[in-house]
Structures are given as structure tokens and as C-alpha cells.
Design an enzyme around this catalytic site. Structure first.
Site, PDB file in Angstrom:
ATOM      1  N   HIS A   1     -10.333   1.132   1.030  1.00 31.02           N
ATOM      2  CA  HIS A   1     -10.017   0.543   2.085  1.00 31.02           C
ATOM      3  C   HIS A   1     -10.276  -1.123   2.245  1.00 31.02           C
ATOM      4  O   HIS A   1     -10.025  -1.746   3.132  1.00 31.02           O
ATOM      5  CB  HIS A   1     -10.719   1.010   3.481  1.00 31.02           C
ATOM      6  CG  HIS A   1     -12.040   0.718   3.618  1.00 31.02           C
ATOM      7  ND1 HIS A   1     -13.169   1.126   2.826  1.00 31.02           N
ATOM      8  CD2 HIS A   1     -12.661  -0.352   4.360  1.00 31.02           C
ATOM      9  CE1 HIS A   1     -14.297   0.710   3.246  1.00 31.02           C
ATOM     10  NE2 HIS A   1     -14.037  -0.280   4.011  1.00 31.02           N
TER      11      HIS A   1
HETATM   12  C1  UD1 Z   1     -13.835  -3.326   8.540  1.00 34.56           C
HETATM   13  C2  UD1 Z   1     -14.933  -3.981   7.969  1.00 34.56           C
HETATM   14  C3  UD1 Z   1     -15.502  -3.466   6.764  1.00 34.56           C
HETATM   15  C4  UD1 Z   1     -15.886  -2.196   6.864  1.00 34.56           C
HETATM   16  C5  UD1 Z   1     -14.843  -1.361   7.456  1.00 34.56           C
HETATM   17  C6  UD1 Z   1     -15.263   0.181   7.911  1.00 34.56           C
HETATM   18  C7  UD1 Z   1     -14.763  -6.558   8.597  1.00 34.56           C
HETATM   19  C8  UD1 Z   1     -14.300  -7.920   7.822  1.00 34.56           C
HETATM   20  N1  UD1 Z   1     -14.355  -5.520   7.814  1.00 34.56           N
HETATM   21  O1  UD1 Z   1     -12.799  -3.044   7.634  1.00 34.56           O
HETATM   22  O2  UD1 Z   1     -16.710  -4.211   6.182  1.00 34.56           O
HETATM   23  O3  UD1 Z   1     -16.301  -1.408   5.708  1.00 34.56           O
HETATM   24  O4  UD1 Z   1     -14.394  -1.861   8.564  1.00 34.56           O
HETATM   25  O5  UD1 Z   1     -13.990   1.045   7.944  1.00 34.56           O
HETATM   26  O6  UD1 Z   1     -15.096  -6.462   9.523  1.00 34.56           O
HETATM   27  N2  UD1 Z   1      -6.772  -0.256  11.782  1.00 34.56           N
HETATM   28  C9  UD1 Z   1      -6.196   0.655  12.521  1.00 34.56           C
HETATM   29  N3  UD1 Z   1      -6.906   1.361  13.484  1.00 34.56           N
HETATM   30  C10 UD1 Z   1      -8.105   0.975  13.621  1.00 34.56           C
HETATM   31  C11 UD1 Z   1      -8.737  -0.162  13.048  1.00 34.56           C
HETATM   32  C12 UD1 Z   1      -8.111  -0.604  12.374  1.00 34.56           C
HETATM   33  O7  UD1 Z   1      -4.949   1.333  12.298  1.00 34.56           O
HETATM   34  O8  UD1 Z   1      -8.777   1.541  14.631  1.00 34.56           O
HETATM   35  C13 UD1 Z   1      -6.034  -0.950  10.827  1.00 34.56           C
HETATM   36  C14 UD1 Z   1      -5.254  -1.946  11.207  1.00 34.56           C
HETATM   37  O9  UD1 Z   1      -4.104  -2.269  10.392  1.00 34.56           O
HETATM   38  C15 UD1 Z   1      -6.068  -3.320  10.862  1.00 34.56           C
HETATM   39  C16 UD1 Z   1      -6.620  -2.715   9.589  1.00 34.56           C
HETATM   40  O10 UD1 Z   1      -6.772  -1.434   9.778  1.00 34.56           O
HETATM   41  O11 UD1 Z   1      -5.444  -4.454  10.637  1.00 34.56           O
HETATM   42  C17 UD1 Z   1      -7.842  -3.272   9.375  1.00 34.56           C
HETATM   43  O12 UD1 Z   1      -9.056  -3.228  10.404  1.00 34.56           O
HETATM   44  P1  UD1 Z   1     -10.109  -4.277  10.470  1.00 34.56           P
HETATM   45  O13 UD1 Z   1     -11.030  -3.731  11.554  1.00 34.56           O
HETATM   46  O14 UD1 Z   1      -9.747  -5.553  10.445  1.00 34.56           O
HETATM   47  O15 UD1 Z   1     -11.063  -4.011   9.147  1.00 34.56           O
HETATM   48  P2  UD1 Z   1     -11.243  -2.845   8.147  1.00 34.56           P
HETATM   49  O16 UD1 Z   1     -10.633  -2.590   7.167  1.00 34.56           O
HETATM   50  O17 UD1 Z   1     -11.433  -1.526   9.151  1.00 34.56           O
END
Ligand code: UD1
Length: 359
Positions: free
Chosen positions: A205
Site C-alpha cells: 500500500h
Molecule cells: C496511511 C498512512 C500510512 C499508513 C497507512 C495505513 C499517511 C501519509 N500514510 O496511508 O503511513 O501505513 O495509512 O493504512 O498518512 N482510501 C479509501 N478508504 C479509506 C482510506 C483511504 O478508499 O478509508 C483510499 C483513497 O483512495 C485514498 C487512499 O486510499 O486516497 C490513500 O489513503 P490515505 O489515508 O491518504 O493514506 P494511506 O495510503 O491509507
């Protein structure tokens, strides 16, 4: 004392579970703010239910966005909450955008901040998590370090006086859940993976692995080429990037499933022949549970896991021959004791005590 935990992403909820218990046991009033960084049930609700964490007192609903927009939304959302409740301590966890925003919001209001899991470093300045860790450590008043290595990093940055070694709260929760699921059937794997036969457990991820189409395709190709089923528990970020890039995740050895609740993840690690991942937490869980891990990155914040070969860094598996790659991913578990580099499973109680004694 009034302690406010600011959490928002999956790994923080795992760490919150033992902290919530320890803070309450220490007689503190504990408030939980969920930033809303993670909002899918798979990444959030199942952790509250599964780990017995009390419902959040406040939900900011920040959601997804660019790093700046997400960090800014949490910062702006927290301001009035902190003004209104004036906690005695604000506790932030790990290295996500919610961590940095929580620390900044508190420090700007003159509220004492403690950082749990302080001092980890990848020394990779391209990782958003690395910016979050360094900046959070430098603005926090109390740095709760999980390992001696983390203590050394903080000392090298002039932060020794604010640092306390408490151990890793992930050990508290991981070992407890291991004992609960011991002997139970493995649940939650993709339907086409038989948990009684050899399989590898995989997650992917990190932005540096998912956001470059060429790299993502190469990593998926490498997983697909392994000789045993690979249960890929797909984070929504991976699903989203693969879809946008027109890349099929279900190919070759890969069987795609959804992110697992914590107990199911522990069970799935125990049932596996090994783990392939870019997650920090899972590297350590594999180590604690005695399964080999292959980490799809150039560095790790948890170098202790590499001792004896329990964890190996393979940033470019697609550059290896098929035989070399499968020999690494399916290598047997090393012999000998792993020791306790992450502490004895009582880190949360020590962290809770440090909040009163050291600040
Ligand atoms: C975040 C943390 C990462 C951690 C990870 C654990 C940061 C910079 N990164 O990354 O360090 O290892 O969480 O999971 O804070 N999305 C969904 N549903 C959700 C949340 C996210 O669909 O509930 C999708 C969306 O497309 C979103 C993408 O995941 O744009 C990224 O989500 P984001 O919270 O920005 O970061 P993570 O990749 O989850």
C-alpha cells in the site's frame, strides 16, 4: 488527568487499543478523537469492534485528499476541539498525516504533546511518513520510543532529554491476540486460498510502490509468479491505483481479498508460510509471530526484524530470477531465539505512566 488520543488510520487504531486500556487503568480521563483519515469499515470500524476500543468522542471526518489538504483538514478540525476540551496531554501515534496534524494543532495552542512510537527513521526523505515522524518528534514534548535504536536516533537529533524508552505497544496487543486466536481456524482469507495448504500472505500500500504504474505492475508481476497461492489483502489505495492504471490484481498466484481485522490478520500470519509486504506493522507482527517476512522496500524502520534473516529487504523482486525470488519469499524460518528487541508486552502501561511522571 485528561488525555486526548488523536488517531485516524488503521495502524494507529491497533496502537490505541492497549493505550486506551492502560490510560483508563492509570485513572486518566481518556478522550479519543478520530480524524477520519481512514473511513472505510475495513480500515476503521472493525478495529474498534474487534479490539474493544471505546467509541471516539469526536469524529472530524477529514477523509482522503492530497497530503497538504488532508493534513490541513485535520489541523483545522482539531483546533476548536482542543480549544473546547483543553486536554492536559495530547497523545499522537506513529507517522501518518493525522499524527503530524495532531501534534501541530496541539503545540500551536500550547498544549503538551506526547508522541508514541517516536524516533523511527527510514532516512528516506521521499516518504511522506518520514516527514511526519521527524516533524512530529521535533514539536512534541515527550518522545515515547519503542526501541533502543529509536532512542539513538532521537539523541542524534538533540532530543535525548525528551525521550523515554517504553517499548513497543504493538507487542502488547499482538501477543495477547496471538494467544486468543491460537488453534482457531484461519478466517478472512480470499475464498480460493485453502488455509490448510501452503500460502503466502501479502499486502502492498505504500505510495512509493503503488503510485508509479511501472513499479506497481512489476511488483504485482513478481507476486503473481510465486509458486504458491499469494493471499493479497488489498488496501483501498492499492485497489484504487490498480484500477486507475488498468492493472489486474488477480493474476497468476495472486488471490485478492479485503483488508483483515486485527485478529484475523494475526491468524492469517500464523497460518502462512511467510509474509510479503511493504507495511511497517506487518513486518513486526511477522517477526513477533515467528514467520519470515520479505519487505518490498529499500529500507525498514524496524531493523531489529532483520537479525538472523527473519526479515529481508527486496526492493525489486522482478529483477531476480524466478527461482531466486521464490527461494527468498519461501525461505524456512531461521533457528535460534529472536530475543525481545521490542520490549516485554507492557509498553502501554509504561507510556501511560510516563505521561504523568515525565511531563
Ligand atoms: C496511511 C498512512 C500510512 C499508513 C497507512 C495505513 C499517511 C501519509 N500514510 O496511508 O503511513 O501505513 O495509512 O493504512 O498518512 N482510501 C479509501 N478508504 C479509506 C482510506 C483511504 O478508499 O478509508 C483510499 C483513497 O483512495 C485514498 C487512499 O486510499 O486516497 C490513500 O489513503 P490515505 O489515508 O491518504 O493514506 P494511506 O495510503 O491509507
Amino acid at each position: 488527568m485528561k488525555v486526548m488520543s488523536v488517531v485516524g488510520a488503521r495502524p494507529q487504531l491497533v496502537k490505541l487499543a492497549p493505550m486506551a486500556e492502560a490510560l483508563t487503568a492509570a485513572g486518566h480521563e481518556h478522550l479519543i478523537v478520530h480524524t477520519g483519515q481512514h473511513y472505510d469499515a475495513d480500515l476503521s470500524d472493525v478495529f474498534f469492534d474487534g479490539l474493544g476500543i471505546p467509541e471516539p468522542d469526536v469524529h472530524l471526518g477529514a477523509g482522503s485528499g492530497s497530503h497538504g489538504a488532508q493534513t490541513g483538514a485535520v489541523l483545522a478540525g482539531l483546533d476548536p476541539v482542543l480549544e473546547h476540551t483543553r486536554p492536559d496531554r495530547v497523545l499522537v501515534y506513529g507517522d501518518t498525516n493525522s499524527t503530524l496534524a495532531g501534534a501541530l494543532a496541539a503545540v500551536k495552542l500550547g498544549l503538551p504533546v506526547a508522541h508514541l512510537e517516536a524516533g523511527l527513521r527510514s532516512f528516506n526523505r521521499r516518504m511522506p511518513e518520514e516527514h511526519n515522524r521527524v516533524l512530529t518528534d521535533h514539536c512534541a514534548d515527550l518522545l515515547l520510543a519503542p526501541t533502543e535504536e529509536a532512542v539513538r536516533h532521537l539523541a542524534a537529533e538533540g532530543l535525548a532529554e525528551r525521550t523515554r524508552l517504553v517499548g513497543d505497544v504493538m507487542v502488547d496487543v499482538c501477543l495477547r491476540v496471538r494467544d486468543q486466536v491460537a488453534g482457531a481456524q484461519v478466517r478472512g482469507l480470499p475464498e480460493d486460498v485453502n488455509p490448510r495448504e501452503t500460502y503466502l500472505l501479502a499486502t502492498l500500500h505504500r505510495a512509493e510502490n503503488t503510485d508509479d504504474p511501472e513499479r506497481l505492475a512489476a511488483l504485482i508481476g513478481a507476486l503473481a509468479a510465486l509458486p504458491y497461492p499469494v493471499a493479497l489483502m488489498a488496501h483501498p489505495r492499492l485497489v484504487d491505483r490498480a484500477e486507475r492504471q488498468g492493472l489486474k490484481l488477480q493474476q497468476g498466484a495472486i488471490r485478492v481479498g479485503r483488508p483483515l481485522p486485527y485478529a484475523a490478520m494475526v491468524g492469517a500470519v500464523l497460518g502462512s508460510a511467510g509474509v510479503v509486504t511493504d507495511s511497517g506493522g506487518l513486518q513486526k507482527e511477522a517477526y513477533l509471530l515467528g514467520r519470515v517476512c520479505t519487505t518490498l522496500r529499500t529500507e525498514t524502520e524496524w531493523p531489529e526484524t532483520m537479525a538472523g534473516g527473519w526479515n529481508r529487504l527486496v526492493a525489486d523482486p522482478h529483477r531476480l530470477s524466478a527461482a531466486e525470488w521464490s527461494e527468498i519469499a519461501l525461505r524456512p524460518a531461521p533457528e535460534g531465539s529472536r530475543g525481545e528487541p521490542y520490549g516485554d508486552g507492557r509498553a502501554a502501561a509504561r507510556a501511560a505512566a510516563a505521561l504523568t511522571e515525565e511531563m
